[in-house]
Scaffold this motif. Structure first.
Motif, PDB file in Angstrom:
ATOM      1  N   ARG A  91      12.395  44.378  20.295  1.00 46.57           N
ATOM      2  CA  ARG A  91      11.253  45.224  19.948  1.00 46.57           C
ATOM      3  C   ARG A  91      11.704  46.547  19.345  1.00 46.57           C
ATOM      4  NH1 ARG A  91       8.331  46.331  24.797  1.00 46.57           N
ATOM      5  NH2 ARG A  91      10.054  45.473  25.957  1.00 46.57           N
ATOM      6  N   LEU A  92      12.753  47.131  19.880  1.00 50.32           N
ATOM      7  CA  LEU A  92      13.267  48.392  19.356  1.00 50.32           C
ATOM      8  C   LEU A  92      13.894  48.203  17.974  1.00 50.32           C
ATOM      9  CD1 LEU A  92      13.780  51.380  19.861  1.00 50.32           C
ATOM     10  CD2 LEU A  92      15.919  50.752  20.972  1.00 50.32           C
ATOM     11  N   ALA A  93      14.734  47.180  17.830  1.00 50.92           N
ATOM     12  CA  ALA A  93      15.374  46.922  16.532  1.00 50.92           C
ATOM     13  C   ALA A  93      14.329  46.572  15.475  1.00 50.92           C
ATOM     14  CB  ALA A  93      16.391  45.796  16.666  1.00 50.92           C
ATOM     15  N   GLY A  94      13.315  45.798  15.858  1.00 44.50           N
ATOM     16  CA  GLY A  94      12.252  45.449  14.916  1.00 44.50           C
ATOM     17  C   GLY A  94      11.457  46.663  14.475  1.00 44.50           C
ATOM     18  N   GLY A 104      10.637  39.834  19.977  1.00 45.11           N
ATOM     19  CA  GLY A 104      10.770  40.597  21.218  1.00 45.11           C
ATOM     20  C   GLY A 104       9.531  40.503  22.073  1.00 45.11           C
ATOM     21  N   HIS A 105       8.371  40.576  21.453  1.00 46.84           N
ATOM     22  CA  HIS A 105       7.132  40.447  22.218  1.00 46.84           C
ATOM     23  C   HIS A 105       6.939  39.018  22.712  1.00 46.84           C
ATOM     24  CE1 HIS A 105       5.234  44.334  22.301  1.00 46.84           C
ATOM     25  NE2 HIS A 105       5.679  44.539  21.073  1.00 46.84           N
ATOM     26  N   TRP A 106       7.400  38.035  21.932  1.00 49.74           N
ATOM     27  CA  TRP A 106       7.302  36.642  22.363  1.00 49.74           C
ATOM     28  C   TRP A 106       8.138  36.430  23.628  1.00 49.74           C
ATOM     29  CZ3 TRP A 106      10.023  32.404  23.671  1.00 49.74           C
ATOM     30  CH2 TRP A 106       9.363  31.187  23.651  1.00 49.74           C
ATOM     31  N   ILE A 107       9.369  36.980  23.629  1.00 44.29           N
ATOM     32  CA  ILE A 107      10.240  36.850  24.804  1.00 44.29           C
ATOM     33  C   ILE A 107       9.588  37.506  26.013  1.00 44.29           C
ATOM     34  CG2 ILE A 107      12.460  37.549  25.812  1.00 44.29           C
ATOM     35  CD1 ILE A 107      13.641  37.350  22.954  1.00 44.29           C
ATOM     36  N   TRP A 108       9.035  38.702  25.828  1.00 48.32           N
ATOM     37  CA  TRP A 108       8.376  39.407  26.932  1.00 48.32           C
ATOM     38  C   TRP A 108       7.200  38.599  27.460  1.00 48.32           C
ATOM     39  CZ3 TRP A 108       9.154  43.812  29.747  1.00 48.32           C
ATOM     40  CH2 TRP A 108       8.105  44.203  30.565  1.00 48.32           C
ATOM     41  N   ALA A 109       6.360  38.085  26.581  1.00 44.41           N
ATOM     42  CA  ALA A 109       5.184  37.324  27.010  1.00 44.41           C
ATOM     43  C   ALA A 109       5.595  36.044  27.729  1.00 44.41           C
ATOM     44  CB  ALA A 109       4.295  37.005  25.814  1.00 44.41           C
ATOM     45  N   PHE A 110       6.616  35.378  27.221  1.00 47.96           N
ATOM     46  CA  PHE A 110       7.083  34.149  27.857  1.00 47.96           C
ATOM     47  C   PHE A 110       7.622  34.433  29.250  1.00 47.96           C
ATOM     48  CE2 PHE A 110      10.255  30.856  28.711  1.00 47.96           C
ATOM     49  CZ  PHE A 110       9.487  29.717  28.505  1.00 47.96           C
ATOM     50  N   LYS A 111       8.359  35.522  29.375  1.00 53.77           N
ATOM     51  CA  LYS A 111       9.001  35.881  30.630  1.00 53.77           C
ATOM     52  C   LYS A 111       8.015  36.389  31.680  1.00 53.77           C
ATOM     53  CE  LYS A 111      12.637  38.960  31.423  1.00 53.77           C
ATOM     54  NZ  LYS A 111      13.725  39.787  30.943  1.00 53.77           N
ATOM     55  N   LYS A 161       4.500  36.415  31.381  1.00 54.55           N
ATOM     56  CA  LYS A 161       3.163  35.799  31.298  1.00 54.55           C
ATOM     57  C   LYS A 161       2.076  36.846  31.064  1.00 54.55           C
ATOM     58  CE  LYS A 161       4.837  31.751  32.116  1.00 54.55           C
ATOM     59  NZ  LYS A 161       5.727  31.404  31.059  1.00 54.55           N
ATOM     60  N   ALA A 162       2.415  37.871  30.307  1.00 50.67           N
ATOM     61  CA  ALA A 162       1.468  38.929  29.944  1.00 50.67           C
ATOM     62  C   ALA A 162       1.945  39.552  28.632  1.00 50.67           C
ATOM     63  CB  ALA A 162       1.405  40.000  31.022  1.00 50.67           C
ATOM     64  N   TRP A 163       1.006  40.115  27.881  1.00 52.37           N
ATOM     65  CA  TRP A 163       1.364  40.790  26.635  1.00 52.37           C
ATOM     66  C   TRP A 163       1.767  42.211  26.959  1.00 52.37           C
ATOM     67  CZ3 TRP A 163       2.453  37.889  22.792  1.00 52.37           C
ATOM     68  CH2 TRP A 163       1.829  36.648  22.667  1.00 52.37           C
ATOM     69  N   ARG A 164       2.854  42.678  26.365  1.00 53.55           N
ATOM     70  CA  ARG A 164       3.379  44.027  26.621  1.00 53.55           C
ATOM     71  C   ARG A 164       2.466  45.092  26.027  1.00 53.55           C
ATOM     72  NH1 ARG A 164       5.249  47.752  29.440  1.00 53.55           N
ATOM     73  NH2 ARG A 164       6.941  49.015  28.646  1.00 53.55           N
ATOM     74  N   THR A 165       1.955  44.854  24.821  1.00 54.63           N
ATOM     75  CA  THR A 165       1.079  45.830  24.182  1.00 54.63           C
ATOM     76  C   THR A 165      -0.156  45.133  23.615  1.00 54.63           C
ATOM     77  OG1 THR A 165       2.106  45.598  22.007  1.00 54.63           O
ATOM     78  CG2 THR A 165       3.061  47.244  23.474  1.00 54.63           C
ATOM     79  N   ARG A 166      -1.171  45.898  23.413  1.00 57.52           N
ATOM     80  CA  ARG A 166      -2.398  45.380  22.800  1.00 57.52           C
ATOM     81  C   ARG A 166      -2.137  44.971  21.351  1.00 57.52           C
ATOM     82  NH1 ARG A 166      -7.088  43.564  23.944  1.00 57.52           N
ATOM     83  NH2 ARG A 166      -8.831  44.160  22.649  1.00 57.52           N
ATOM     84  N   LEU A 167      -1.246  45.693  20.685  1.00 57.32           N
ATOM     85  CA  LEU A 167      -0.906  45.361  19.305  1.00 57.32           C
ATOM     86  C   LEU A 167      -0.267  43.975  19.210  1.00 57.32           C
ATOM     87  CD1 LEU A 167      -0.796  46.299  16.371  1.00 57.32           C
ATOM     88  CD2 LEU A 167       1.405  47.361  16.878  1.00 57.32           C
ATOM     89  N   ALA A 168       0.600  43.637  20.154  1.00 53.12           N
ATOM     90  CA  ALA A 168       1.221  42.308  20.163  1.00 53.12           C
ATOM     91  C   ALA A 168       0.168  41.236  20.413  1.00 53.12           C
ATOM     92  CB  ALA A 168       2.304  42.235  21.225  1.00 53.12           C
ATOM     93  N   LEU A 169      -0.741  41.477  21.336  1.00 51.75           N
ATOM     94  CA  LEU A 169      -1.824  40.524  21.588  1.00 51.75           C
ATOM     95  C   LEU A 169      -2.665  40.320  20.342  1.00 51.75           C
ATOM     96  CD1 LEU A 169      -3.674  38.777  23.354  1.00 51.75           C
ATOM     97  CD2 LEU A 169      -4.797  40.886  24.092  1.00 51.75           C
ATOM     98  N   THR A 170      -2.980  41.400  19.661  1.00 47.64           N
ATOM     99  CA  THR A 170      -3.777  41.300  18.437  1.00 47.64           C
ATOM    100  C   THR A 170      -3.014  40.556  17.348  1.00 47.64           C
ATOM    101  OG1 THR A 170      -4.870  43.382  18.999  1.00 47.64           O
ATOM    102  CG2 THR A 170      -5.033  42.651  16.722  1.00 47.64           C
ATOM    103  N   ALA A 171      -1.730  40.830  17.218  1.00 51.61           N
ATOM    104  CA  ALA A 171      -0.925  40.156  16.194  1.00 51.61           C
ATOM    105  C   ALA A 171      -0.849  38.661  16.464  1.00 51.61           C
ATOM    106  CB  ALA A 171       0.474  40.757  16.146  1.00 51.61           C
ATOM    107  N   TYR A 172      -0.613  38.283  17.692  1.00 57.40           N
ATOM    108  CA  TYR A 172      -0.517  36.861  18.021  1.00 57.40           C
ATOM    109  C   TYR A 172      -1.884  36.188  18.113  1.00 57.40           C
ATOM    110  CZ  TYR A 172       4.479  36.477  18.669  1.00 57.40           C
ATOM    111  OH  TYR A 172       5.825  36.417  18.447  1.00 57.40           O
TER     112      TYR A 172
END
Length: 110
Positions: A23-26, A60-67, A69-80
């Motif tokens: 997420r940071l590198a991206g 990075g957000h995919w790994i977080w969500a998989f691990k 079972k929740a979205w880290r940010t609202r932006l990631a949820l909206t993107a996916y």
């Protein structure tokens, strides 16, 4: 045998720290791509950096969500939740399917 150990250690590091690093590198790559577009204009390299940054950030957000079972940010949820991308999400999103074409029968004029 050493290759298997290296792969195992790499997998553990990715599992433990991969989401924050990606997420940071991206985010940094997206920022650099936008700066290049703003400063040097539209060049293919700037768009490649921007696209790669978005892909790394989303990974990075995919790994977080998989691990977790929740979205880290609202932006990631909206993107996916976007059409097409919701198929790649490891957990449910806010995607709402497009309604079926209107097949309603118009009332007759009596």
């Amino acid at each position: 045998m050493a290759v298997a150990a290296i792969i195992a250690v790499a997998a553990l590091l990715i599992w433990g720290f991969g989401s924050i690093i990606a997420r940071l590198a991206g985010a940094i790559a997206v920022f650099e791509g936008l700066l290049r577009i703003g400063i040097t204009g539209s060049t293919p390299a700037a768009y490649v950096i921007l696209a790669a940054g978005l892909a790394i950030w989303m990974t990075g957000h995919w790994i977080w969500a998989f691990k977790h079972k929740a979205w880290r940010t609202r932006l990631a949820l909206t993107a996916y939740s976007l059409p097409g991308l919701h198929h790649l999400a490891p957990i449910p999103t806010n995607h709402t399917p497009r309604p079926a074409p209107d097949t309603a029968v118009w009332p007759s004029k009596h």
